[in-house]
Design an enzyme around this catalytic site. Structure first.
Site, mmCIF file in Angstrom:
data_model
loop_
_atom_site.group_PDB
_atom_site.id
_atom_site.type_symbol
_atom_site.label_atom_id
_atom_site.label_comp_id
_atom_site.label_asym_id
_atom_site.label_seq_id
_atom_site.Cartn_x
_atom_site.Cartn_y
_atom_site.Cartn_z
ATOM 1 C CD GLU A 275 -7.512 -32.416 -14.369
ATOM 2 O OE1 GLU A 275 -8.077 -30.751 -13.978
ATOM 3 O OE2 GLU A 275 -8.157 -32.128 -14.933
ATOM 4 C CD GLU B 198 -18.565 -33.212 -9.666
ATOM 5 O OE1 GLU B 198 -17.973 -33.297 -10.089
ATOM 6 O OE2 GLU B 198 -19.301 -35.118 -9.998
ATOM 7 C CG ASN C 27 -16.942 -31.559 -13.555
ATOM 8 O OD1 ASN C 27 -15.953 -32.478 -13.314
ATOM 9 N ND2 ASN C 27 -18.164 -32.106 -12.446
ATOM 10 C CG HIS D 212 -12.908 -31.863 -16.767
ATOM 11 N ND1 HIS D 212 -11.872 -30.814 -16.625
ATOM 12 C CD2 HIS D 212 -12.136 -32.698 -15.843
ATOM 13 C CE1 HIS D 212 -10.691 -31.233 -15.846
ATOM 14 N NE2 HIS D 212 -10.899 -32.522 -15.460
#
Length: 372
Positions: free
Chosen positions: A194, A235, A243, A246
């Site tokens: 991340e 978001e 993201n 993701h």
């Protein structure tokens, strides 16, 4: 693990203003900071899993002693832990525990643990009595750098990861780097994925910071997320950049029944999405003759070098059709489209709406070029 000497406070200005405090040994002083963040609170429920309870949440722990010294009445709700326990049953267990212990809106929840605990405890806090206050105390690198910041809570369902959840900002985030001593290497790699993602979407200097130590990189990753969350808390726009990796990564996790770790899945997802975007011509190839070119090679090659530097296993045995079927249940859909994130340079990602019917072929482009 040798500790960097660091003390830093980062303030998030979202629908609720709160601080993220990073300091070595902060667990033993948490009661003082929490008392300032929770005026009027008398009772705290510490939510943690069995492993974290043994390490940091027991009655004789420095954290519990600090909270008691701060004048709080304490109780502890211990969860099973693990991705397979990240479900509505665990959320109900927390809310039932709060009710059985007569918690009211003047009380608060502490999420002590990794991202799973933080998501579950935050979700429970957001819906119990229509919302009570909560504190994040992340104990994994992944939670420190990403999931404890920004107010997303949630649980998994049979359809996929975090299908149900809320936006519910904490009152405070307490980061004590000393807890990283107990993390195995694979968990450090989970968090590092991340941090690396943040470098690609918002701050290329993160890559240099990693070589200087994890904590400067954590602070920079939090700042990347802070800037995005403050602009787009719910978001609906720019926060979707977070993201990156993701869409495919969550699908890999779900297809593996969560045997493939989040970090490995996201690194694979970033790599495949970048390869596919390059194949479709979305990424302008760098002009090696231009002095201003920030990266003299395709971004997929740049990502692969990062992957190899940290020895991430980039592999998936799942087909494009299998991954697409799961990904289309993800939250990243927008009407008939799904939002794809891809890098155009270090620290610079873009978004593109892809028709849902084209997702499988998009993933297949990445798989073919990666030869996975």
């Amino acid at each position: 693990m040798e500790h960097d000497k660091i003390m830093e406070k980062i303030t998030i200005h979202a629908s609720k203003e709160y601080d993220i405090i990073i300091e070595n040994g902060l667990l033993s002083k948490a009661g003082t900071e929490i008392a300032k963040a929770l005026p009027g609170a008398g009772r705290l429920c510490v939510v943690c899993d069995r492993t974290v309870h043994r390490l940091y949440g027991s009655e004789d722990s420095p954290l519990q002693a600090s909270l008691a010294a701060g004048g709080f009445e304490l109780c502890t709700c211990v969860l099973q832990g693990g991705e397979t326990g990240k479900n509505i049953t665990s959320v109900s267990m927390i809310t039932d525990f709060l009710a059985a212990n007569h918690f009211t809106r003047s009380d608060a929840v502490i999420a002590l643990g990794g991202g799973i605990t933080g998501d579950l405890a935050g979700f429970a806090a957001s819906i119990y009595m229509r919302g009570i206050r909560f504190i994040q105390i992340p104990t994994t690198l992944l939670a420190m750098a990403d999931s404890s910041v920004g107010g997303k809570t949630g649980a998994n369902t049979e359809a996929g990861k975090n299908i149900i959840g809320t936006f519910w900002q904490p009152e405070l985030v307490i980061v004590d780097p000393e807890v990283l001593d107990t993390l195995p290497k694979k968990e450090l790699l989970n968090g590092l994925a991340e941090i690396i993602k943040s470098g690609f979407i918002g701050d290329e200097t993160i890559f240099d910071s990693i070589s200087d130590g994890l904590l400067p990189a954590v602070a920079k990753a939090i700042n990347v997320k802070r800037l995005i969350v403050e602009e787009d808390e719910r978001e609906t726009g720019r926060r979707r950049l977070l993201n990156f990796g993701h869409t495919i990564g969550h699908a890999i996790e779900k297809c593996s029944n969560y045997k493939i770790s989040h970090g490995n899945a996201v690194m694979t997802g970033m790599y495949l999405a970048t390869l596919a975007a390059e194949a479709k011509g979305w990424c302008k190839m760098p002009d090696r003759s231009a002095d201003s070119c920030p990266c003299a090679e395709p971004m997929s090659r740049y990502i692969k070098k990062v992957i190899e530097a940290f020895a991430y296993p980039v592999i998936t045995k799942y087909s494009a059709d299998e991954l697409a079927a799961v990904a289309l249940n993800d939250k990243k859909r927008d009407g008939e489209d799904i939002i794809i994130i891809y890098p155009v340079g270090p620290g610079n990602c873009q978004m593109k709406a892809l028709p849902q019917k084209d997702l499988a072929s998009f993933i297949d482009l990445g798989l073919a070029r990666a030869k996975l």
